[in-house]
Scaffold this motif. Structure first.
Motif, PDB file in Angstrom:
ATOM      1  N   UNK A 108       0.829  -1.089  -0.095  1.00  0.00           N
ATOM      2  CA  UNK A 108      -0.203  -0.034   0.114  1.00  0.00           C
ATOM      3  C   UNK A 108       1.022   1.273   0.017  1.00  0.00           C
ATOM      4  N   UNK A 109       1.924   1.186   0.777  1.00  0.00           N
ATOM      5  CA  UNK A 109       2.805   2.340   0.855  1.00  0.00           C
ATOM      6  C   UNK A 109       3.353   2.925  -0.480  1.00  0.00           C
ATOM      7  N   UNK A 110       4.041   1.927  -1.160  1.00  0.00           N
ATOM      8  CA  UNK A 110       4.470   2.044  -2.428  1.00  0.00           C
ATOM      9  C   UNK A 110       3.797   2.599  -3.329  1.00  0.00           C
ATOM     10  N   UNK A 111       2.477   2.029  -3.204  1.00  0.00           N
ATOM     11  CA  UNK A 111       1.439   2.561  -4.406  1.00  0.00           C
ATOM     12  C   UNK A 111       0.930   3.953  -3.916  1.00  0.00           C
ATOM     13  N   UNK A 112       0.752   4.206  -2.486  1.00  0.00           N
ATOM     14  CA  UNK A 112       0.426   5.755  -2.000  1.00  0.00           C
ATOM     15  C   UNK A 112       1.277   6.528  -2.525  1.00  0.00           C
ATOM     16  N   UNK A 113       2.661   6.119  -2.455  1.00  0.00           N
ATOM     17  CA  UNK A 113       3.760   7.380  -2.862  1.00  0.00           C
ATOM     18  C   UNK A 113       3.555   7.512  -4.188  1.00  0.00           C
ATOM     19  N   UNK A 114       3.516   6.435  -5.034  1.00  0.00           N
ATOM     20  CA  UNK A 114       3.224   6.782  -6.606  1.00  0.00           C
ATOM     21  C   UNK A 114       2.018   7.319  -6.982  1.00  0.00           C
TER      22      UNK A 114
END
Length: 325
Positions: free
Chosen positions: A39-45
């Motif tokens: 989730x964190x990775x895609x929220x940053x993206x």
């Protein structure tokens, strides 16, 4: 782990509808169940400037190399029930309440009845283990855990057999416990879940105080979010979804006074505006990509500028163990 190469990467469940419901994504988000950091990775993206990744299991951080080397990510070992101690003035909080497949896959963590390992089940590294409960709790307490948290109808029969077996020799491994439970139940038919499924779920919930953690985490999110900040919660079974639904209804002012003869309650300004009127599930594309998402439900709400208030936990539908003392 020998099977790591064959295991597909963790796919964050319902991430597309989550981002759509919370867009535009910006500012600081707290991922309260960091795990592999999907989730964190895609929220940053999607536009988040900074992620605070919280997890009670310190071993997950050792595997999240992308996050440890990223200045936009801060990792914190803690439970999400303490998230308002970890951070404040947040633009978003995301909680994925599914059990991490990384934990299930590690036999030594003691979550799985399919792999032999020590009877542990702790998501963190402190507190009582499953072996402590199984070998030390009263028979009535074990039966209550199995029935209340696992909806196991044979709870008393299983608890009686556990006590008989532990009197002969302490129960310390997952497969021994699974065999004891199996011996108390009819053989499962093809396509049915393993006979120990409900009992193992119940013991895991008790070991990690999962329902208590959820109630505290929702309250902490209300205190930590800034006005306009989003709370997004993904659940995988009906009890957790009911708790999230009732929390948001209560805090969005949607649970009025049920008894018209009771004294009028002083109306409190709503702390949340509910964005998802009904829980969102996976679409056909996501189901095809990720069968694990079948039972997932997403609920999203936006924080108002009202001060954080008190929650009536008796109205959350949280299963409560009996006090046998």
């Amino acid at each position: 782990m020998g099977t790591a190469a064959a295991t597909p990467p963790h796919i964050p469940v319902l991430i597309r509808p989550l981002i759509a419901a919370c867009s535009p994504i910006s500012g600081t988000w707290l991922d309260g169940t960091f795990g592999a950091g999907g989730y964190s990775k895609l929220l940053l993206e999607a536009g988040a400037d900074h992620i605070i990744g919280v997890d009670r299991d310190p071993s997950v951080f050792k595997m999240a190399h992308w996050a440890t080397e990223n200045d936009a990510v801060t990792l914190v070992e803690d439970t999400f029930s303490n998230l308002d101690v970890v951070a404040s003035d947040l633009d978003g909080v995301v909680l994925d309440l599914g059990v991490s497949s990384m934990q299930l896959d590690q036999a030594e963590r003691g979550f799985s009845f399919m792999r032999d390992g020590p009877l542990d089940m702790r998501m963190g590294q402190d507190g009582q283990s499953a072996a402590d409960i199984i070998n030390e709790a009263e028979e009535t307490d074990i039966a209550d855990i199995l029935f209340t948290y696992g909806e196991e109808r044979a709870s008393r029969r299983i608890a009686r057999k556990i006590v008989q077996e532990r009197d002969r020799e302490p129960i310390t491994t997952t497969l021994r416990l699974a065999k004891i439970i199996e011996g108390c139940l009819p053989r499962s038919k093809p396509g049915q879940s393993h006979p120990a499924t409900r009992s193992f779920q119940a013991i895991r919930i008790a070991v990690n105080d999962e329902y208590g953690q959820l109630a505290e985490g929702l309250e902490a999110a209300e205190r930590a979010l800034k006005p306009g900040g989003h709370l997004a919660v993904v659940t995988f079974h009906s009890v957790e979804d009911r708790m999230v639904k009732r929390f948001l209804q209560q805090r969005a002012g949607g649970m009025g006074n049920a008894n018209r003869y009771a004294p009028e309650l002083e109306t409190e300004k709503p702390a949340f505006k509910i964005i998802t009127k009904k829980a969102k599930g996976p679409d056909e594309d996501e189901l095809a990509q990720n069968p694990r998402s079948r039972s997932a439900k997403l609920r999203v709400a936006r924080r108002t500028d009202a001060p954080a208030g008190a929650v009536d936990r008796s109205k959350l539908g949280m299963p409560q163990l009996k006090d046998h003392r």
